[in-house]
Design a protein around this motif. Structure first.
Motif, PDB file in Angstrom:
ATOM      1  N   GLY A   1      -3.513  -7.202   7.085  1.00 13.22           N
ATOM      2  CA  GLY A   1      -3.591  -5.909   6.409  1.00 13.22           C
ATOM      3  C   GLY A   1      -4.316  -4.910   7.297  1.00 13.22           C
ATOM      4  O   GLY A   1      -5.492  -5.096   7.598  1.00 13.22           O
ATOM      5  N   TRP A   2      -3.625  -3.867   7.734  1.00 13.53           N
ATOM      6  CA  TRP A   2      -4.222  -2.861   8.637  1.00 13.53           C
ATOM      7  C   TRP A   2      -4.627  -1.646   7.841  1.00 13.53           C
ATOM      8  O   TRP A   2      -3.803  -1.065   7.123  1.00 13.53           O
TER       9      TRP A   2
ATOM     10  N   ARG B   1       1.117  -5.871   8.304  1.00 15.65           N
ATOM     11  CA  ARG B   1       1.925  -6.287   9.462  1.00 15.65           C
ATOM     12  C   ARG B   1       1.885  -7.803   9.482  1.00 15.65           C
ATOM     13  O   ARG B   1       0.895  -8.401   9.893  1.00 15.65           O
TER      14      ARG B   1
ATOM     15  N   SER C   1       0.175   3.321   2.811  1.00 12.83           N
ATOM     16  CA  SER C   1       1.020   3.731   1.693  1.00 12.83           C
ATOM     17  C   SER C   1       0.922   5.209   1.412  1.00 12.83           C
ATOM     18  O   SER C   1      -0.032   5.856   1.799  1.00 12.83           O
TER      19      SER C   1
ATOM     20  N   LEU D   1      -4.405   5.146   6.515  1.00 11.93           N
ATOM     21  CA  LEU D   1      -3.077   4.537   6.510  1.00 11.93           C
ATOM     22  C   LEU D   1      -3.302   3.061   6.207  1.00 11.93           C
ATOM     23  O   LEU D   1      -4.198   2.444   6.790  1.00 11.93           O
ATOM     24  N   ALA D   2      -2.518   2.522   5.303  1.00 12.27           N
ATOM     25  CA  ALA D   2      -2.637   1.108   4.970  1.00 12.27           C
ATOM     26  C   ALA D   2      -1.268   0.473   5.079  1.00 12.27           C
ATOM     27  O   ALA D   2      -0.287   0.998   4.549  1.00 12.27           O
ATOM     28  N   GLU D   3      -1.208  -0.643   5.807  1.00  8.66           N
ATOM     29  CA  GLU D   3       0.091  -1.238   6.108  1.00  8.66           C
ATOM     30  C   GLU D   3      -0.091  -2.732   6.355  1.00  8.66           C
ATOM     31  O   GLU D   3      -1.014  -3.133   7.067  1.00  8.66           O
TER      32      GLU D   3
END
Ligand code: CO8
Length: 258
Positions: A16-17, A12, A1, A8-10
Motif C-alpha cells: 500500500g503506497w 501496488r 484514490s 495519493l493512495a494506491e
C-alpha cells in the motif's frame, strides 16, 4: 484514490503506497492531510491483501513539519481538543509493517511521522530535524521521546535544543535510518524492500512487528516473555508448517496468509 486531495493512495501488488502530495507547502501536515493519511493507512491496514505500507513524499520533501500557518493562531484548548492529535492512536496501533521512505526534508512533524513508522529508508538527499525550538515551541508529535530512543540522549538533545538538521549519512550512523540509498535508485529500492516484506506470512509479520514494538515499550524481562509466547503461538499457524517444510524441501514457501 480520487476522494483524497492531499495524498495519493494506491495498492501496488501487496504494497500500500501513500504519497504525501502538497508540493506547494513541502507536504506540511495540515489537518486535511493528517485525516486523509490516517484514513488511507487504516484502510490498507485492515486489508489482508496488503502486507506492507509505504509512506513517502516527493524528491524535495517527505514533510516539512506540521502546517505552521494552520497552527499559528491556535490556543491551548484548540490544540488539546482538535489540533493534530486525534486519530494517531489508530495509526500507531496498525498491525501491518510501515516503511517511511524519506527523500529531502523530514522536519518537525515530518521527522516524527517517519519515526512513527517501523523503519526509515532514506535517500541520500534526506535531511532530518526537529526545528520546533526556532518557532518557540518543542516537538509535539513524539519527537522528544522517539528521537532519544532512536539516536541516544546526547544527539537527540543537541538536535532538539539547536534545531539543526542532520543529513542522511549522519542519520544512518546514528541509527535513525535503516539504510541510505542513492536518490536515483531510491524508489526502486523502497519498492523492492516493501515487496519483500509483503511476500512473507502476514501472521508472522504481525507477530514480529508486535514483538519489535514491545522492545520499545517494555522492560527486557517483559519483552522476552512476550516474545517467548508469540514464538510458541507461531507454531499454531499453517504458515509455520509450510515455511519449515519448504526449507527442508529446498523450495520457496507458499504461505496461505499473504
Ligand atoms: N508549514 C507550512 N508551510 C510550510 C512549511 C510548514 N511546516 N514548510 C514549508 N512551508 C511552505 C513555505 O511557507 C513556502 O510557501 P510559500 O511559497 O507560500 O511561501 C513553501 O512551503 C516552500 O518553502 P520555502 O520557500 O521555505 O522553501 P526553502 O527551500 O527555502 O526552505 C525549509 C525549506 C528549510 C524546509 C523551510 O521551508 C522551513 O524551514 N520550513 C519549516 C520547517 C519547520 O519549522 N518545521 C516544523 C514545524 S512545527 C511541527 O512540526 C510541530 C509538530 C507537532 C505536531 C505535529 C502534528 C502533525
Amino acid at each position: 484514490s480520487a476522494e483524497y486531495t492531499t495524498i495519493l493512495a494506491e495498492a501496488r501488488g501487496r504494497v500500500g503506497w501513500i504519497t504525501l502530495d502538497r508540493p506547494e507547502a513541502l507536504n506540511a501536515l495540515n489537518s486535511v492531510l493528517v485525516t486523509e493519511l490516517i484514513d488511507a493507512a487504516l484502510i490498507f491496514d485492515a486489508s489482508s491483501e496488503i502486507g506492507c505500507i509505504v509512506i513517502t513524499g516527493s524528491e524535495r520533501a517527505f514533510a516539512a513539519g506540521a502546517d505552521i500557518k494552520e497552527m499559528a493562531d491556535q490556543g491551548y484548548a484548540e490544540m488539546l481538543v482538535g489540533g493534530p492529535f486525534p486519530g494517531w492512536g489508530g495509526f500507531e496501533r496498525m498491525r501491518t509493517p510501515v516503511i517511511a521512505a524519506v527523500a529531502g526534508f523530514a522536519l518537525g512533524g515530518g521527522c516524527e511521522l517517519a519515526m512513527m513508522c517501523d523503519f526509515i529508508l532514506a535517500a541520500d538527499t534526506a535531511k532530518f530535524g526537529q526545528p520546533e525550538i526556532n518557532l518557540g515551541v518543542l516537538p509535539g508529535f513524539g519527537g522528544s521521546q522517539r528521537l532519544p530512543r532512536a539516536i541516544g540522549k546526547a544527539k537527540a538533545a543537541e538536535m532538539v535544543l539547536t534545531g539543526r538538521m542532520m543529513r542522511a549519512d549522519e542519520a544512518e550512523r546514528s541509527g535513525l535510518v535503516a539504510r541510505v540509498i542513492p536518490a536515483d535508485e531510491f524508489l526502486a529500492d523502497v519498492e523492492h524492500t516493501a515487496a519483500t516484506i509483503a511476500s512473507k506470512s502476514l501472521p508472522a509479520l504481525y507477530a514480529a512487528k508486535d514483538a519489535l514494538q514491545a522492545a520499545q515499550e517494555m522492560p527486557l524481562s517483559e519483552g522476552l516473555r512476550f516474545e517467548r509466547l508469540a514464538f510458541a503461538a507461531a507454531f499454531a499457524t499453517d504458515d509455520q508448517k509450510e515455511g519449515m517444510r519448504a526449507f527442508t524441501e529446498k523450495r520457496e514457501p507458499n504461505f496461505t496468509h499473504r
